[in-house]
Design a protein around this motif. Structure first.
Motif, PDB file in Angstrom:
ATOM      1  N   LYS A 129       0.732  -1.065   0.110  1.00  0.00           N
ATOM      2  CA  LYS A 129      -0.080   0.082   0.055  1.00  0.00           C
ATOM      3  C   LYS A 129       0.866   1.327   0.104  1.00  0.00           C
ATOM      4  N   ASP A 130       2.138   1.039  -0.044  1.00  0.00           N
ATOM      5  CA  ASP A 130       3.230   2.192  -0.094  1.00  0.00           C
ATOM      6  C   ASP A 130       3.615   2.564  -1.441  1.00  0.00           C
ATOM      7  N   ILE A 131       2.952   2.125  -2.714  1.00  0.00           N
ATOM      8  CA  ILE A 131       3.354   2.589  -3.662  1.00  0.00           C
ATOM      9  C   ILE A 131       2.389   3.437  -4.525  1.00  0.00           C
ATOM     10  N   PRO A 132       2.656   4.725  -4.878  1.00  0.00           N
ATOM     11  CA  PRO A 132       1.367   5.244  -5.502  1.00  0.00           C
ATOM     12  C   PRO A 132       1.469   4.965  -7.085  1.00  0.00           C
ATOM     13  N   VAL A 133       0.032   5.031  -7.512  1.00  0.00           N
ATOM     14  CA  VAL A 133      -0.383   4.587  -8.935  1.00  0.00           C
ATOM     15  C   VAL A 133      -0.850   5.989  -9.685  1.00  0.00           C
ATOM     16  N   PHE A 134      -0.232   5.944 -10.991  1.00  0.00           N
ATOM     17  CA  PHE A 134      -0.649   7.138 -11.845  1.00  0.00           C
ATOM     18  C   PHE A 134      -1.229   6.737 -12.908  1.00  0.00           C
ATOM     19  N   ARG A 135      -2.319   7.160 -13.336  1.00  0.00           N
ATOM     20  CA  ARG A 135      -2.907   6.738 -14.533  1.00  0.00           C
ATOM     21  C   ARG A 135      -2.222   7.813 -15.892  1.00  0.00           C
ATOM     22  N   GLY A 136      -2.089   7.072 -16.760  1.00  0.00           N
ATOM     23  CA  GLY A 136      -1.570   7.562 -18.121  1.00  0.00           C
ATOM     24  C   GLY A 136      -2.458   7.902 -19.134  1.00  0.00           C
ATOM     25  N   VAL A 137      -2.261   7.625 -20.374  1.00  0.00           N
ATOM     26  CA  VAL A 137      -2.981   7.838 -21.681  1.00  0.00           C
ATOM     27  C   VAL A 137      -3.964   6.555 -21.807  1.00  0.00           C
ATOM     28  N   GLU A 138      -5.240   6.870 -22.229  1.00  0.00           N
ATOM     29  CA  GLU A 138      -6.396   6.043 -22.650  1.00  0.00           C
ATOM     30  C   GLU A 138      -6.287   5.686 -24.080  1.00  0.00           C
ATOM     31  N   LYS A 139      -5.629   6.286 -25.132  1.00  0.00           N
ATOM     32  CA  LYS A 139      -5.457   5.906 -26.544  1.00  0.00           C
ATOM     33  C   LYS A 139      -4.241   6.404 -27.118  1.00  0.00           C
ATOM     34  N   THR A 140      -3.977   6.102 -28.203  1.00  0.00           N
ATOM     35  CA  THR A 140      -2.856   6.028 -28.989  1.00  0.00           C
ATOM     36  C   THR A 140      -2.607   7.547 -29.354  1.00  0.00           C
ATOM     37  N   PHE A 141      -1.393   8.146 -29.593  1.00  0.00           N
ATOM     38  CA  PHE A 141      -1.237   9.572 -29.840  1.00  0.00           C
ATOM     39  C   PHE A 141      -1.979  10.022 -31.104  1.00  0.00           C
ATOM     40  N   ASP A 142      -2.303   8.901 -32.252  1.00  0.00           N
ATOM     41  CA  ASP A 142      -2.960   9.233 -33.220  1.00  0.00           C
ATOM     42  C   ASP A 142      -4.728   9.134 -33.134  1.00  0.00           C
ATOM     43  N   TYR A 143      -4.917   9.012 -31.933  1.00  0.00           N
ATOM     44  CA  TYR A 143      -6.272   9.199 -31.437  1.00  0.00           C
ATOM     45  C   TYR A 143      -7.289   7.886 -31.992  1.00  0.00           C
ATOM     46  N   ARG A 144      -6.435   6.691 -32.268  1.00  0.00           N
ATOM     47  CA  ARG A 144      -7.181   5.658 -32.629  1.00  0.00           C
ATOM     48  C   ARG A 144      -7.735   4.655 -31.419  1.00  0.00           C
ATOM     49  N   SER A 145      -8.935   4.278 -31.405  1.00  0.00           N
ATOM     50  CA  SER A 145      -9.541   3.820 -30.213  1.00  0.00           C
ATOM     51  C   SER A 145      -8.546   2.462 -30.033  1.00  0.00           C
ATOM     52  N   PRO A 146      -8.369   2.109 -28.877  1.00  0.00           N
ATOM     53  CA  PRO A 146      -7.803   0.875 -28.458  1.00  0.00           C
ATOM     54  C   PRO A 146      -8.532  -0.416 -28.921  1.00  0.00           C
ATOM     55  N   ILE A 147      -7.683  -1.439 -29.016  1.00  0.00           N
ATOM     56  CA  ILE A 147      -8.249  -2.909 -29.331  1.00  0.00           C
ATOM     57  C   ILE A 147      -8.836  -3.262 -28.219  1.00  0.00           C
ATOM     58  N   ASN A 148     -10.191  -3.803 -28.330  1.00  0.00           N
ATOM     59  CA  ASN A 148     -10.695  -4.390 -27.039  1.00  0.00           C
ATOM     60  C   ASN A 148     -10.461  -6.241 -27.214  1.00  0.00           C
ATOM     61  N   SER A 149      -9.633  -6.375 -26.375  1.00  0.00           N
ATOM     62  CA  SER A 149      -9.375  -7.908 -26.423  1.00  0.00           C
ATOM     63  C   SER A 149      -9.918  -8.522 -25.196  1.00  0.00           C
ATOM     64  N   LYS A 150     -11.162  -8.157 -24.978  1.00  0.00           N
ATOM     65  CA  LYS A 150     -11.909  -8.943 -23.767  1.00  0.00           C
ATOM     66  C   LYS A 150     -12.154 -10.472 -24.064  1.00  0.00           C
ATOM     67  N   ALA A 151     -12.489 -10.666 -25.512  1.00  0.00           N
ATOM     68  CA  ALA A 151     -12.744 -12.098 -25.634  1.00  0.00           C
ATOM     69  C   ALA A 151     -11.592 -13.045 -25.435  1.00  0.00           C
ATOM     70  N   VAL A 152     -10.314 -12.573 -25.504  1.00  0.00           N
ATOM     71  CA  VAL A 152      -9.017 -13.379 -25.371  1.00  0.00           C
ATOM     72  C   VAL A 152      -8.977 -13.373 -23.840  1.00  0.00           C
ATOM     73  N   HIS A 153      -8.686 -12.098 -23.307  1.00  0.00           N
ATOM     74  CA  HIS A 153      -8.241 -11.757 -21.942  1.00  0.00           C
ATOM     75  C   HIS A 153      -9.267 -11.658 -20.864  1.00  0.00           C
ATOM     76  N   GLY A 154     -10.444 -11.939 -20.932  1.00  0.00           N
ATOM     77  CA  GLY A 154     -11.470 -11.675 -19.993  1.00  0.00           C
ATOM     78  C   GLY A 154     -11.757 -10.391 -20.004  1.00  0.00           C
ATOM     79  N   ASP A 155     -13.318 -10.118 -19.331  1.00  0.00           N
ATOM     80  CA  ASP A 155     -13.688  -8.823 -19.035  1.00  0.00           C
ATOM     81  C   ASP A 155     -12.847  -7.922 -18.495  1.00  0.00           C
ATOM     82  N   ASP A 156     -11.934  -8.423 -17.693  1.00  0.00           N
ATOM     83  CA  ASP A 156     -10.981  -7.314 -16.631  1.00  0.00           C
ATOM     84  C   ASP A 156      -9.565  -7.565 -17.486  1.00  0.00           C
TER      85      ASP A 156
END
Length: 130
Positions: free
Chosen positions: A62-89
């Motif tokens: 619980k001593d390590i801070p977590v920081f959120r970064g970017v949520e899409k590529t720099f060319d603004y393409r939507s990320p690929i959704n791989s839930k079918a392979v890697h599970g909903d989470d």
């Protein structure tokens, strides 16, 4: 030989592979993790951030801070959704308990990385898993 712990920032997008790497780093006696930054991956940024917090909770770090970064590529393409392979989470539907969100910082990952790099003046290693 220098046995001082190696100071790290780890950038990741947990998934199973990054989870394994994080658990290894968290358990290594010669590693000192100053922060973890997250990015989108097989699932979106919100989920990879929650997965990171779950890992830290399970590891009792619980001593390590977590920081959120970017949520899409720099060319603004939507990320690929791989839930079918890697599970909903994106984590193989692991069913880890929901994490405490106290370690999640408001500052953006890029700004936190710059701040820590300046603070440690070249003594910090950036590990890019994500």
């Amino acid at each position: 030989m220098n046995n001082d712990p190696k100071s790290l920032i780890i950038d990741c997008d947990p998934g199973v592979d990054d989870a394994a790497a994080l658990f290894l780093a968290l358990s290594h006696k010669n590693v000192d993790i100053h922060a973890i930054t997250t990015i989108f991956g097989n699932v979106g940024l919100g989920q990879t951030t929650i997965n990171t917090l779950k890992i830290l909770e399970v590891a009792g770090r619980k001593d390590i801070p977590v920081f959120r970064g970017v949520e899409k590529t720099f060319d603004y393409r939507s990320p690929i959704n791989s839930k079918a392979v890697h599970g909903d989470d994106g984590f193989g539907n692991n069913f880890f308990p929901e994490p405490n969100m106290d370690q999640l910082m408001d500052q953006h990952a890029v700004l936190a990385t710059i701040e820590l790099a300046n603070k440690y003046e070249g003594a910090l290693t950036y590990v890019a898993l994500g």
